[in-house]
Design an enzyme around this catalytic site. Structure first.
Site, PDB file in Angstrom:
ATOM      1  CG  MET A  26       1.746   7.125  -2.899  1.00  0.00           C
ATOM      2  SD  MET A  26       2.817   6.619  -4.235  1.00  0.00           S
ATOM      3  CE  MET A  26       2.365   4.914  -4.419  1.00  0.00           C
ATOM      4  N   GLY A  27      -2.944   7.962  -1.691  1.00  0.00           N
ATOM      5  CA  GLY A  27      -4.382   7.958  -1.963  1.00  0.00           C
ATOM      6  C   GLY A  27      -4.931   6.561  -2.184  1.00  0.00           C
ATOM      7  CG  ASN A  28      -7.151   3.184  -4.354  1.00  0.00           C
ATOM      8  OD1 ASN A  28      -6.750   2.031  -4.350  1.00  0.00           O
ATOM      9  ND2 ASN A  28      -8.393   3.474  -4.643  1.00  0.00           N
ATOM     10  CG  HIS A  30      -6.468   0.157   1.807  1.00  0.00           C
ATOM     11  ND1 HIS A  30      -5.797  -0.043   2.998  1.00  0.00           N
ATOM     12  CD2 HIS A  30      -5.506   0.180   0.846  1.00  0.00           C
ATOM     13  CE1 HIS A  30      -4.510  -0.157   2.772  1.00  0.00           C
ATOM     14  NE2 HIS A  30      -4.293  -0.011   1.469  1.00  0.00           N
ATOM     15  CG  ASP A  31     -11.183  -0.559   6.373  1.00  0.00           C
ATOM     16  OD1 ASP A  31     -11.607   0.595   6.159  1.00  0.00           O
ATOM     17  OD2 ASP A  31     -11.923  -1.552   6.498  1.00  0.00           O
ATOM     18  CG  HIS A  33      -4.188   4.129   3.206  1.00  0.00           C
ATOM     19  ND1 HIS A  33      -4.778   3.493   2.141  1.00  0.00           N
ATOM     20  CD2 HIS A  33      -2.888   4.308   2.857  1.00  0.00           C
ATOM     21  CE1 HIS A  33      -3.889   3.303   1.183  1.00  0.00           C
ATOM     22  NE2 HIS A  33      -2.728   3.771   1.592  1.00  0.00           N
ATOM     23  N   GLY A 148       2.855   2.076   7.565  1.00  0.00           N
ATOM     24  CA  GLY A 148       2.322   0.722   7.730  1.00  0.00           C
ATOM     25  C   GLY A 148       3.432  -0.319   7.674  1.00  0.00           C
ATOM     26  CG  LEU A 185      -6.825  -4.443   4.044  1.00  0.00           C
ATOM     27  CD1 LEU A 185      -7.709  -3.394   4.728  1.00  0.00           C
ATOM     28  CD2 LEU A 185      -7.676  -5.331   3.148  1.00  0.00           C
ATOM     29  CB  SER A 187      -3.658   1.229  -3.294  1.00  0.00           C
ATOM     30  OG  SER A 187      -3.755   2.024  -2.139  1.00  0.00           O
TER      31      SER A 187
HETATM   32  O1  PAF Z   1       3.823   3.930   1.117  1.00  0.00           O
HETATM   33  C1  PAF Z   1       3.439   4.806   0.326  1.00  0.00           C
HETATM   34  O2  PAF Z   1       2.246   4.977   0.071  1.00  0.00           O
HETATM   35  C2  PAF Z   1       4.471   5.691  -0.350  1.00  0.00           C
HETATM   36  O3  PAF Z   1       5.640   5.010  -0.609  1.00  0.00           O
HETATM   37  C3  PAF Z   1       4.758   6.990   0.429  1.00  0.00           C
HETATM   38  C4  PAF Z   1       5.375   6.702   1.790  1.00  0.00           C
HETATM   39  C5  PAF Z   1       3.468   7.779   0.628  1.00  0.00           C
HETATM   40  C6  PAF Z   1       5.732   7.866  -0.343  1.00  0.00           C
HETATM   41  O4  PAF Z   1       5.240   8.214  -1.606  1.00  0.00           O
END
Ligand code: PAF
Length: 279
Positions: A26-28, A30-31, A33, A148, A185, A187
């Site tokens: 979902m963006g934002n 960090h390390d 991701h 994750g 970590l 968001s």
């Molecule tokens: O874990 C997340 O960031 C969200 O739940 C996902 C898997 C991207 C679905 O929107």
């Protein structure tokens, strides 16, 4: 890195590129991701990340509107990690009409813990992940998707969804990335003040204390209640701190090392954090 917004453009970008390794986000970023992207790069012919803040998985009072959106920084980080394609659908690209068909996960797994405190959360997650999987994998014959382990229950729900729908996708789990203090970590850590960030390490410590105590015997419900009271005394509002079987997230009859996970969700200030510890 190629950036695409529509499912048609994504499929065109993937044509003839082999099996994707996919990291939905979902963006934002960090390390944590970025460690998923690194893992993905080792397991596919082409690495795809997505950024989409999925309205369907937020309750009306939750932080959909204020969820941190950091587009330029996210693109730079993905590019630096060697991601090949970024899929960033706008809301109408993914939901051109109201999404009335939904993926309804198994209540025994999805209506407990996170699903109990965030009703409908896993229906929203499964619906968007199924749609993202169709976008990424349908024309390339399957591949790998990386999630994750911090979102432990989400990982289990997605694994079960993939198994029960026989999707040709291997789900890989990446270990939780942590700050030096032990704080997982997330968001949402961006919402924490400096002082709260220091306090926030108490959640992972509480899970460790609960895990250790449960292996020494004693009544599990009492140990969990004590762990919640201890955290409350430090200014937190816990939703749950609990020991569950790794196999199905149900309460174990007997605490047996190697088969358990301690899971917790709690608010510090207005910020809700989750964490877990296998033991
Ligand atoms: O874990 C997340 O960031 C969200 O739940 C996902 C898997 C991207 C679905 O929107």
């Amino acid at each position: 890195m190629q950036i695409v917004h529509t499912i048609a453009d994504l499929r065109a970008a993937l044509a003839g590129k082999g099996h994707p390794a996919f990291v939905p986000t979902m963006g934002n970023l960090h390390d944590g991701h970025l460690s998923l992207v690194r893992l993905a790069r080792q397991h596919g012919d082409v690495t795809v990340a997505s950024i989409f803040v999925n309205r369907l998985q937020f309750l009306p009072h939750e932080d959909f509107d204020s969820y941190p959106r950091t587009w330029d920084a996210d693109c730079a980080k993905l590019e630096a990690e060697g991601c090949d394609i970024l899929f960033a659908p706008r809301e109408l690209d993914l939901y051109p009409e109201p999404q009335t068909f939904k993926v309804q996960p198994d209540a025994a797994l999805a209506d407990i813990l996170e699903g109990h405190f965030r009703p409908g959360f896993f229906t929203g997650v499964c619906t968007v992940v199924m749609k993202l999987f169709q976008a990424v994998f349908a024309t390339n014959g399957g591949g790998v998707a990386v999630f994750g382990q911090k979102d432990y229950q989400q990982l289990m729900v997605i694994r079960r969804m993939v198994r029960q729908f026989a999707l040709p996708i291997e789900i890989m789990a990446a270990p939780t990335a942590r700050a030096g203090s032990g704080l997982a970590l997330s968001s949402r850590n961006g919402y924490l003040s400096d002082e709260q960030r220091v306090q926030a390490m108490a959640l992972s410590q509480a899970l460790k204390t609960l895990a250790d105590a449960s292996l020494q015997g004693g009544n599990l419900a009492e140990l969990e209640a004590q762990a919640m009271a201890d955290l409350r005394a430090q200014g937190w509002e816990p939703d749950y701190l609990t020991v569950r079987q790794r196999s199905d997230l149900q309460t174990p009859e007997k605490a047996q090392a190697g088969q358990l996970v301690a899971l917790g969700a709690a608010r510090i200030g207005g910020t809700r954090l989750i964490d877990n510890l296998e033991f």
